[in-house]
Scaffold this motif. Structure first.
Motif, PDB file in Angstrom:
ATOM      1  N   GLY A  56      18.285 -18.659  32.134  1.00 19.66           N
ATOM      2  CA  GLY A  56      17.448 -17.958  31.169  1.00 19.66           C
ATOM      3  C   GLY A  56      16.818 -16.711  31.738  1.00 19.66           C
ATOM      4  O   GLY A  56      16.678 -15.694  31.050  1.00 19.66           O
ATOM      5  N   VAL A  57      16.446 -16.748  33.022  1.00 23.63           N
ATOM      6  CA  VAL A  57      15.880 -15.560  33.678  1.00 23.63           C
ATOM      7  C   VAL A  57      16.907 -14.434  33.711  1.00 23.63           C
ATOM      8  O   VAL A  57      16.594 -13.264  33.448  1.00 23.63           O
ATOM      9  CB  VAL A  57      15.399 -15.903  35.101  1.00 23.63           C
ATOM     10  N   LEU A  58      18.153 -14.779  34.017  1.00 26.78           N
ATOM     11  CA  LEU A  58      19.210 -13.759  34.035  1.00 26.78           C
ATOM     12  C   LEU A  58      19.452 -13.190  32.643  1.00 26.78           C
ATOM     13  O   LEU A  58      19.775 -12.009  32.493  1.00 26.78           O
ATOM     14  CB  LEU A  58      20.509 -14.359  34.586  1.00 26.78           C
ATOM     15  N   CYS A  59      19.293 -14.021  31.625  1.00 24.78           N
ATOM     16  CA  CYS A  59      19.488 -13.557  30.248  1.00 24.78           C
ATOM     17  C   CYS A  59      18.331 -12.688  29.757  1.00 24.78           C
ATOM     18  O   CYS A  59      18.459 -12.057  28.700  1.00 24.78           O
ATOM     19  CB  CYS A  59      19.670 -14.751  29.315  1.00 24.78           C
ATOM     20  N   CYS A  60      17.219 -12.675  30.490  1.00 28.75           N
ATOM     21  CA  CYS A  60      16.110 -11.780  30.115  1.00 28.75           C
ATOM     22  C   CYS A  60      16.501 -10.308  30.259  1.00 28.75           C
ATOM     23  O   CYS A  60      15.905  -9.437  29.623  1.00 28.75           O
ATOM     24  CB  CYS A  60      14.884 -12.077  30.982  1.00 28.75           C
ATOM     25  N   LYS A  61      17.518 -10.064  31.111  1.00 25.42           N
ATOM     26  CA  LYS A  61      18.070  -8.711  31.290  1.00 25.42           C
ATOM     27  C   LYS A  61      17.007  -7.701  31.717  1.00 25.42           C
ATOM     28  O   LYS A  61      16.927  -6.591  31.181  1.00 25.42           O
ATOM     29  CB  LYS A  61      18.763  -8.236  30.005  1.00 25.42           C
ATOM     30  N   VAL A  62      16.195  -8.104  32.668  1.00 27.26           N
ATOM     31  CA  VAL A  62      15.233  -7.183  33.282  1.00 27.26           C
ATOM     32  C   VAL A  62      15.933  -6.567  34.493  1.00 27.26           C
ATOM     33  O   VAL A  62      16.177  -7.268  35.481  1.00 27.26           O
ATOM     34  CB  VAL A  62      13.954  -7.914  33.704  1.00 27.26           C
ATOM     35  N   PRO A  63      16.305  -5.273  34.434  1.00 26.86           N
ATOM     36  CA  PRO A  63      17.110  -4.687  35.514  1.00 26.86           C
ATOM     37  C   PRO A  63      16.492  -4.837  36.893  1.00 26.86           C
ATOM     38  O   PRO A  63      17.200  -5.113  37.872  1.00 26.86           O
ATOM     39  CB  PRO A  63      17.222  -3.206  35.100  1.00 26.86           C
ATOM     40  N   SER A  64      15.186  -4.647  36.987  1.00 27.21           N
ATOM     41  CA  SER A  64      14.537  -4.726  38.292  1.00 27.21           C
ATOM     42  C   SER A  64      14.590  -6.138  38.867  1.00 27.21           C
ATOM     43  O   SER A  64      14.538  -6.315  40.081  1.00 27.21           O
ATOM     44  CB  SER A  64      13.079  -4.266  38.179  1.00 27.21           C
ATOM     45  N   VAL A  65      14.696  -7.136  38.006  1.00 29.61           N
ATOM     46  CA  VAL A  65      14.762  -8.528  38.450  1.00 29.61           C
ATOM     47  C   VAL A  65      16.205  -8.946  38.709  1.00 29.61           C
ATOM     48  O   VAL A  65      16.543  -9.471  39.773  1.00 29.61           O
ATOM     49  CB  VAL A  65      14.108  -9.463  37.414  1.00 29.61           C
ATOM     50  N   VAL A  66      17.067  -8.696  37.734  1.00 29.18           N
ATOM     51  CA  VAL A  66      18.473  -9.099  37.860  1.00 29.18           C
ATOM     52  C   VAL A  66      19.153  -8.356  39.002  1.00 29.18           C
ATOM     53  O   VAL A  66      19.990  -8.921  39.722  1.00 29.18           O
ATOM     54  CB  VAL A  66      19.217  -8.853  36.535  1.00 29.18           C
ATOM     55  N   GLY A  67      18.780  -7.102  39.202  1.00 24.09           N
ATOM     56  CA  GLY A  67      19.388  -6.328  40.285  1.00 24.09           C
ATOM     57  C   GLY A  67      19.058  -6.854  41.659  1.00 24.09           C
ATOM     58  O   GLY A  67      19.816  -6.650  42.621  1.00 24.09           O
ATOM     59  N   GLN A 120      26.726  -4.875  38.624  1.00 24.64           N
ATOM     60  CA  GLN A 120      26.836  -3.972  37.482  1.00 24.64           C
ATOM     61  C   GLN A 120      25.615  -3.062  37.374  1.00 24.64           C
ATOM     62  O   GLN A 120      25.747  -1.867  37.090  1.00 24.64           O
ATOM     63  CB  GLN A 120      26.997  -4.783  36.189  1.00 24.64           C
ATOM     64  N   ILE A 121      24.437  -3.602  37.615  1.00 25.91           N
ATOM     65  CA  ILE A 121      23.219  -2.788  37.546  1.00 25.91           C
ATOM     66  C   ILE A 121      23.203  -1.754  38.672  1.00 25.91           C
ATOM     67  O   ILE A 121      22.895  -0.576  38.445  1.00 25.91           O
ATOM     68  CB  ILE A 121      21.971  -3.689  37.603  1.00 25.91           C
ATOM     69  N   ASN A 122      23.539  -2.171  39.867  1.00 28.13           N
ATOM     70  CA  ASN A 122      23.557  -1.232  40.995  1.00 28.13           C
ATOM     71  C   ASN A 122      24.638  -0.178  40.822  1.00 28.13           C
ATOM     72  O   ASN A 122      24.447   0.993  41.182  1.00 28.13           O
ATOM     73  CB  ASN A 122      23.774  -2.002  42.302  1.00 28.13           C
ATOM     74  N   ARG A 123      25.798  -0.558  40.265  1.00 32.56           N
ATOM     75  CA  ARG A 123      26.862   0.427  40.023  1.00 32.56           C
ATOM     76  C   ARG A 123      26.449   1.422  38.950  1.00 32.56           C
ATOM     77  O   ARG A 123      26.762   2.612  39.046  1.00 32.56           O
ATOM     78  CB  ARG A 123      28.143  -0.301  39.609  1.00 32.56           C
ATOM     79  N   LEU A 124      25.742   0.944  37.937  1.00 33.12           N
ATOM     80  CA  LEU A 124      25.275   1.837  36.885  1.00 33.12           C
ATOM     81  C   LEU A 124      24.298   2.866  37.442  1.00 33.12           C
ATOM     82  O   LEU A 124      24.319   4.043  37.062  1.00 33.12           O
ATOM     83  CB  LEU A 124      24.611   1.022  35.774  1.00 33.12           C
ATOM     84  N   ARG A 125      23.458   2.430  38.357  1.00 34.79           N
ATOM     85  CA  ARG A 125      22.529   3.366  38.976  1.00 34.79           C
ATOM     86  C   ARG A 125      23.260   4.421  39.785  1.00 34.79           C
ATOM     87  O   ARG A 125      22.907   5.600  39.754  1.00 34.79           O
ATOM     88  CB  ARG A 125      21.563   2.589  39.887  1.00 34.79           C
ATOM     89  N   ASN A 166      26.399   5.431  39.294  1.00 38.47           N
ATOM     90  CA  ASN A 166      27.166   6.284  38.387  1.00 38.47           C
ATOM     91  C   ASN A 166      26.285   7.306  37.686  1.00 38.47           C
ATOM     92  O   ASN A 166      26.742   8.401  37.349  1.00 38.47           O
ATOM     93  CB  ASN A 166      27.889   5.431  37.348  1.00 38.47           C
ATOM     94  N   ASN A 167      25.032   6.960  37.468  1.00 34.80           N
ATOM     95  CA  ASN A 167      24.114   7.915  36.842  1.00 34.80           C
ATOM     96  C   ASN A 167      23.794   9.080  37.768  1.00 34.80           C
ATOM     97  O   ASN A 167      23.429  10.166  37.317  1.00 34.80           O
ATOM     98  CB  ASN A 167      22.824   7.204  36.441  1.00 34.80           C
ATOM     99  N   ARG A 168      23.953   8.863  39.058  1.00 41.08           N
ATOM    100  CA  ARG A 168      23.664   9.931  40.018  1.00 41.08           C
ATOM    101  C   ARG A 168      24.836  10.874  40.215  1.00 41.08           C
ATOM    102  O   ARG A 168      24.676  11.980  40.674  1.00 41.08           O
ATOM    103  CB  ARG A 168      23.289   9.310  41.369  1.00 41.08           C
ATOM    104  N   ARG A 169      26.021  10.415  39.908  1.00 38.08           N
ATOM    105  CA  ARG A 169      27.198  11.278  40.078  1.00 38.08           C
ATOM    106  C   ARG A 169      28.126  11.111  38.882  1.00 38.08           C
ATOM    107  O   ARG A 169      28.156  10.064  38.238  1.00 38.08           O
ATOM    108  CB  ARG A 169      27.950  10.932  41.367  1.00 38.08           C
ATOM    109  N   LEU A 170      28.896  12.155  38.625  1.00 41.28           N
ATOM    110  CA  LEU A 170      29.832  12.131  37.504  1.00 41.28           C
ATOM    111  C   LEU A 170      31.151  11.533  37.959  1.00 41.28           C
ATOM    112  O   LEU A 170      31.689  11.888  39.005  1.00 41.28           O
ATOM    113  CB  LEU A 170      30.054  13.552  36.964  1.00 41.28           C
TER     114      LEU A 170
END
Length: 373
Positions: A97-108, A154-159, A161-165
């Protein structure tokens, strides 16, 4: 005997709550209220699930990422000191359930689960009664362990990817890798099911409710990602895409069977089989044609090379007329000695003998009369 076990379990929970109350006075960095909610949500009672305290835990996690440290400490301490399949399974459900909360700072930050239940075995009953529960806990842990790692990546990769194209090909490759990981996770979910006759418990049914919802969620993400990547896939990714599509179709059939099993077992969320998203056949046929064209191209090139090799070796036994043969590699000029007599617009060729002699050979030509008109 069963009443005695319940009383002993309640005493253990009470002792854990007293320990939390004592730590409230001696520790300032731990959230005692959050710890108490975790203990109540993971009690030894197999007849019910304390959703109220579970939602308190979720609220604490959403309110501040700083509570993650308390969560990890409390739940890992709870699992590492128990030999009860009930506490272990409730801890897994709570962390799910904690993982399903989808809080990036927590799940990451939760890359891996803070405990290991891969070889869990209940210590309160004989193995003949608990082997099914042991397997259920182990398979649930295996899925959740990989799922938490996947979400963190996935969260770390998204971060990043946002820094580079990213180029189009790189983004497609990353998306294909993500789909394959989701398919592996779905395979793991489909392995989580009660397999013993004595497992029709309230807690097992509640856990299966969570897993049914998660299976629909993951399969929906798989189909949505496939439909998104199909128009973007090139020839280099076509084979991988087709493999993913075929696996998705197979998993759709397996998921229907899984729902039928859950429905017969009494899982409330599986009473109706959902209508799953179907992948367009036109897109699949386009990918198959793309793969076939890629596979046929080397064959055509090989055949072309063989034809060129044949064209480079030309043997003319008796050519009918003087000609120049031009190939793609070199030119062949026929310089044989010939004598042509024009008769009825046809050429008749008489080969001169090959003469090998030490004496020079003189050929006399009759000079035309250029003076007499």
């Amino acid at each position: 005997m069963k009443l005695w076990k319940r009383a002993a379990a309640a005493i253990k929970d009470r002792k854990s709550l007293l320990a939390v109350g004592f730590s409230r006075r001696n520790s300032s960095y731990r959230n005692a209220d959050l710890e108490a909610a975790i203990i109540k949500a993971t009690s030894h009672d197999d007849s019910s699930v304390d959703y109220s305290n579970a939602h308190r835990v979720y609220k604490w996690i959403r309110s501040s990422p700083l509570n993650l440290k308390t969560l990890v400490y409390a739940i890992s301490s709870r699992v590492n000191h128990t030999r009860s399949w009930i506490v272990a399974l409730k801890s897994l459900m709570l962390l799910h359930g904690v993982l399903c909360c989808k809080v990036p700072s927590v799940v990451g930050e939760i890359r891996r689960l803070p405990f290991d239940l891969s070889d869990f075995s209940d210590g309160h009953s004989c193995l003949s009664k608990t082997w099914g529960f042991n397997i259920f806990v182990r398979t649930y842990f295996a899925f959740l362990h990989h799922y938490s790692s996947f979400l963190s990546d996935q969260i770390n990769r998204l971060r990043c990817n946002n820094r580079r194209l990213l180029e189009k090909s790189d983004s497609v490759i990353q998306e294909l890798e993500r789909i394959q990981k989701l398919q592996s996770l779905l395979d793991m979910i489909l392995q989580i099911r009660p397999i013993a006759d004595n497992m029709k418990k309230t807690l097992i049914l509640e856990a299966m409710d969570c897993l049914v919802i998660e299976s629909i969620n993951i399969y929906g993400r798989i189909c949505g990602a496939i439909m998104k990547v199909l128009p973007l896939a090139g020839k280099t990714e076509a084979a991988t895409v087709l493999k993913i599509v075929h696996k998705a179709k197979s998993q759709g059939e397996d998921l229907i069977i899984y729902f039928e099993f859950c429905k017969s077992f009494g899982v409330s969320n599986a009473r109706e089989t959902p209508q799953f998203v179907r992948i367009p056949e036109e897109e699949v046929e386009a990918i198959e044609k793309m793969i076939n064209s890629v596979q046929e191209k080397p064959k055509l090139e090989k055949e072309k090379e063989e034809v060129e090799d044949e064209k480079a070796i030309v043997v003319l036994e008796q050519p009918k007329k003087l000609q120049t043969i031009i190939t793609d590699k070199w030119e062949i000029f026929e310089d044989d000695y010939r004598c042509f007599n024009r008769r009825d617009d046809e050429y008749h060729q008489n080969h001169l003998p090959l003469i090998v002699t030490n004496q020079p050979v003189y050929i006399t030509y009759t000079m035309p009369d250029l003076i007499t008109f």
